[in-house]
Design a protein around this motif. Structure first.
Motif, PDB file in Angstrom:
ATOM      1  N   ILE A  20       0.866  -1.180   0.000  1.00 16.92           N
ATOM      2  CA  ILE A  20       0.000   0.000   0.000  1.00 16.92           C
ATOM      3  C   ILE A  20       0.899   1.226   0.000  1.00 16.92           C
ATOM      4  CG2 ILE A  20      -1.684   1.365   1.296  1.00 16.92           C
ATOM      5  CD1 ILE A  20      -2.877  -1.205   2.339  1.00 16.92           C
ATOM      6  N   ALA A  21       0.649   2.122  -0.926  1.00 20.41           N
ATOM      7  CA  ALA A  21       1.332   3.412  -0.942  1.00 20.41           C
ATOM      8  C   ALA A  21       0.483   4.417  -0.179  1.00 20.41           C
ATOM      9  CB  ALA A  21       1.559   3.880  -2.376  1.00 20.41           C
ATOM     10  N   PHE A  22       1.143   5.294   0.586  1.00 22.05           N
ATOM     11  CA  PHE A  22       0.400   6.231   1.418  1.00 22.05           C
ATOM     12  C   PHE A  22       1.222   7.497   1.619  1.00 22.05           C
ATOM     13  CE2 PHE A  22       3.000   3.730   4.254  1.00 22.05           C
ATOM     14  CZ  PHE A  22       3.412   4.595   5.261  1.00 22.05           C
ATOM     15  N   THR A  23       0.573   8.535   2.097  1.00 21.28           N
ATOM     16  CA  THR A  23       1.212   9.799   2.414  1.00 21.28           C
ATOM     17  C   THR A  23       1.485   9.857   3.908  1.00 21.28           C
ATOM     18  OG1 THR A  23       0.111  10.962   0.595  1.00 21.28           O
ATOM     19  CG2 THR A  23       0.972  12.317   2.392  1.00 21.28           C
ATOM     20  N   SER A  24       2.717  10.109   4.276  1.00 23.31           N
ATOM     21  CA  SER A  24       3.051  10.353   5.675  1.00 23.31           C
ATOM     22  C   SER A  24       3.421  11.823   5.830  1.00 23.31           C
ATOM     23  CB  SER A  24       4.210   9.456   6.132  1.00 23.31           C
ATOM     24  OG  SER A  24       5.366   9.687   5.346  1.00 23.31           O
ATOM     25  N   PHE A  25       3.300  12.305   7.058  1.00 19.82           N
ATOM     26  CA  PHE A  25       3.523  13.735   7.272  1.00 19.82           C
ATOM     27  C   PHE A  25       4.240  13.936   8.592  1.00 19.82           C
ATOM     28  CE2 PHE A  25       2.333  17.886   9.003  1.00 19.82           C
ATOM     29  CZ  PHE A  25       2.675  18.716   7.954  1.00 19.82           C
ATOM     30  N   VAL A  26       5.422  14.566   8.520  1.00 23.80           N
ATOM     31  CA  VAL A  26       6.124  15.007   9.728  1.00 23.80           C
ATOM     32  C   VAL A  26       6.300  16.515   9.609  1.00 23.80           C
ATOM     33  CG1 VAL A  26       8.170  14.758  11.177  1.00 23.80           C
ATOM     34  CG2 VAL A  26       7.223  12.766   9.992  1.00 23.80           C
ATOM     35  N   GLU A  27       7.331  16.950   8.909  1.00 27.21           N
ATOM     36  CA  GLU A  27       7.470  18.369   8.607  1.00 27.21           C
ATOM     37  C   GLU A  27       6.969  18.681   7.204  1.00 27.21           C
ATOM     38  OE1 GLU A  27      11.498  19.428   9.270  1.00 27.21           O
ATOM     39  OE2 GLU A  27      11.364  19.220  11.447  1.00 27.21           O
ATOM     40  N   ASP A  28       6.933  17.671   6.362  1.00 26.16           N
ATOM     41  CA  ASP A  28       6.395  17.810   5.014  1.00 26.16           C
ATOM     42  C   ASP A  28       5.822  16.454   4.608  1.00 26.16           C
ATOM     43  OD1 ASP A  28       5.679  18.938   2.643  1.00 26.16           O
ATOM     44  OD2 ASP A  28       7.684  19.624   2.099  1.00 26.16           O
ATOM     45  N   THR A  29       5.159  16.402   3.460  1.00 28.87           N
ATOM     46  CA  THR A  29       4.531  15.146   3.041  1.00 28.87           C
ATOM     47  C   THR A  29       5.520  14.284   2.275  1.00 28.87           C
ATOM     48  OG1 THR A  29       3.696  16.215   1.035  1.00 28.87           O
ATOM     49  CG2 THR A  29       2.240  16.161   2.957  1.00 28.87           C
ATOM     50  N   THR A  30       5.410  12.965   2.482  1.00 29.67           N
ATOM     51  CA  THR A  30       6.302  11.995   1.858  1.00 29.67           C
ATOM     52  C   THR A  30       5.493  10.797   1.384  1.00 29.67           C
ATOM     53  OG1 THR A  30       8.126  12.635   3.319  1.00 29.67           O
ATOM     54  CG2 THR A  30       8.313  10.506   2.199  1.00 29.67           C
TER      55      THR A  30
END
Length: 588
Positions: free
Chosen positions: A342-352
């Motif tokens: 599964i591909a997904f968007t993670s977010f800490v300081e910016d989206t990855t």
């Protein structure tokens, strides 16, 4: 969009002040750096508070989290007493963004009653509701907000277009609207108290995103906000200050009307986000909707569950803290065709963009960006970066752009299983582009308002949500709009399928069922068959207090992926900023 933000430092300590507190259900004031915060304490879902011009009443939207169509304008006394509805209407529709007329007689608001976004007014004393706009304003109800002229005789509002927005002026006397200006983006206009100009958020420039239209010369000039990108601006009654919201968060800022460096009012010490700011009647305080703090250690998660309700699993953390709906709520996870990843968007300081292996749980970062979608072969991913659509192989070799940077955000791209098209949302309508690049083309001739669901039936149809509905079945859900499909391999008009059933809807590849989330943990994950309307609701007791967003049905139709976030809620807050704005010498 990230940018540096000058702000008053908010210290970790919180002081309960000794000044007189507001009566009724408002909390005692909390003092931070000479700003005094009070919260209206209720378990109800309240949004978008505004004060009457005389300060005696507060109007707000009371929302039923189980039914987005039940979002109604209420008023209460200043101390929280005698809450009562201003509009009683059983028809399912959204009401949003109330704005009190300067003479105190009317409240203007946005509504999508009848499937078209428009501007309405309600008389405070008589309750008479009147439609002001004469057309669909080109966006969903949450993107359109009116603004009053100082004499209470006219309203200005944006009519959204594909390439150009128009700022319209509607006189209450009923004439045809005047076009005050046009620009690529005109978002949330705000009429100045002296009546001479209208402020709005638009295309970013070197000093921010705010622009001022002179109503005399019709010239449009940028306003310096020191690079901070702002939305939902509001003038102080004396015209000296501008309050607005800005991401991340979002949080509330104030800015001198002549421009300069904004000063941050709210931060994560009291709320995870603050939005829809309005000035109090005396210009010494701000009213806004505040999101409660997440529990210590809260995270947003990527999770999966079988459509039977079995085999629930959390695959990855996608944020360092809860409350990430602004980021991940706009982009859905994507299954690989073989359902191994599964591909997904993670977010800490910016989206990855990241990929997780479902069995092993290994997580690998692919690229900066968001809005991922697997290719039919499973060896490439298309994604959004810098307002353009890109594609990259899974080994991260030679990513290349599919499109040039587009005006506005690209949301929820979907790669067709026949490898012919990628469909995505941009500026309130749907577009398609070849995965090999080229000029995006609108999916509809009229470029109508729509939201993506996904491909089905071997990519012969693309399913989407429109505010328009047909038929009478499930009429109580019409506030979520209608589910439609459009043939993409031959010319034919869109076909109405059913009423939409919730938020973040997705459809199985064989078009046999849809899955949807909701605005509260109690709504869980809804699975509904399209053939007969039978449904079941999966309540994920493993993660209490979390809501399901951004649904993605697996290619086989046996599993569903989604994000789990702390449930969406807001309270009415008031920030007394008189000490802040009176520090005229020390503020930048």
């Amino acid at each position: 969009m990230n940018s540096s933000r000058p702000s008053i430092t908010v210290f970790a300590c919180v002081l309960i002040c000794s000044t007189p507190c507001l009566a009724g259900d408002f909390s005692d004031p909390i003092a931070q750096n000479e700003i005094y915060f009070t919260q209206f304490q209720t378990e109800e879902l309240h949004q978008e508070p505004i004060s009457s011009p005389d300060g005696h009443l507060i109007a707000y939207l009371k929302v039923d989290p189980q039914d987005i169509g039940n979002r109604r304008l209420w008023v209460m006394e200043r101390d929280g007493g005698n809450p009562r509805p201003l509009i009683v209407d059983s028809r399912s529709h959204i009401q949003a963004y109330p704005k009190w007329s300067p003479d105190g007689q009317l409240i203007a608001f946005t509504s999508d009653l009848g499937g078209e976004t428009g501007i309405w007014t309600v008389h405070i004393e008589t309750g008479v509701v009147t439609r002001i706009s004469d057309r669909h304003l080109g966006a969903d109800a949450f993107a359109v907000a009116p603004t009053w002229s100082p004499d209470s005789e006219a309203l200005a509002v944006t009519e959204y277009g594909i390439n150009t927005d128009h700022l319209l002026k509607y006189n209450l006397s009923g004439e045809e609207p005047d076009t005050l200006c046009q620009a690529r983006n005109i978002i949330f206009p705000a009429w100045s108290p002296d009546g001479n100009s209208i402020l709005f958020s638009g295309e970013t420039h070197g000093d921010g995103s705010f622009w001022i239209l002179s109503l005399d010369s019709r010239a449009i000039e940028p306003l310096n906000s020191d690079g901070v990108i702002g939305f939902y601006p509001a003038w102080s009654p004396d015209g000296e200050w501008i309050a607005f919201q800005s991401d991340p968060g979002p949080h509330i800022y104030v800015l001198r009307a002549k421009g300069g460096s904004p000063v941050q009012v709210t931060d994560d010490s009291l709320v995870t986000g603050a939005r829809t700011v309005a000035w109090d009647h005396d210009g010494e305080a701000l009213l806004y909707s505040g999101h409660p703090l997440a529990e210590q250690g809260a995270r947003a998660h990527l999770a999966i569950v079988d459509t039977t309700g079995q085999n629930f699993a959390i695959l990855a953390d996608v944020t360092q803290a809860g409350g990430a709906m602004n980021v991940i709520g706009r982009q859905t996870p994507s299954w690989s065709p073989d359902e191994r990843f599964i591909a997904f968007t993670s977010f800490v300081e910016d989206t990855t963009i990241s990929i997780v292996e479902i069995k092993g749980g290994d997580v690998r970062e692919i690229s900066p960006g968001n809005g991922q979608t697997f290719s039919p072969s499973g060896d490439e991913i298309a994604y959004v970066h810098g307002n353009a659509l890109w594609t990259s192989s899974l080994d991260e070799v030679d990513p290349y752009p599919i499109t040039l940077a587009l005006p506005g955000d690209i949301i929820r791209p979907h790669w067709s299983s026949d490898d012919e098209w990628i469909v995505f949302e941009n500026r309130n309508t749907l577009w398609k582009v070849s995965p090999y690049g080229g000029e995006p083309r609108p999916l509809f001739e009229d470029k109508g308002l729509a939201f993506t669901i996904g491909w089905a039936e071997n990519s012969q149809y693309f399913y989407y949500i429109s505010p328009r509905t047909q038929g009478t079945q499930d009429a109580g859900n019409d506030g979520w709009g209608g589910l439609w499909k459009l043939a993409t391999t031959w010319a034919s008009p869109p076909e109405y399928v059913s009423s939409n059933v919730g938020w973040w809807t997705d459809i199985s590849d064989d078009a046999s069922f849809v899955a949807a989330g909701g605005l509260s943990a109690s709504q869980g994950l809804l699975i509904q068959r399209l053939s007969d309307g039978t449904s079941k609701r999966l309540l994920l007791e493993e993660k209490p207090g979390h809501q399901v967003i951004s649904i993605s049905v697996s290619p086989s139709g046996t599993r569903v992926a989604f994000y789990l976030v702390t449930q969406w809620h807001t309270h009415t807050w008031i920030a007394d900023v008189r000490n802040l704005i009176n520090q005229s010498v020390s503020l930048p």
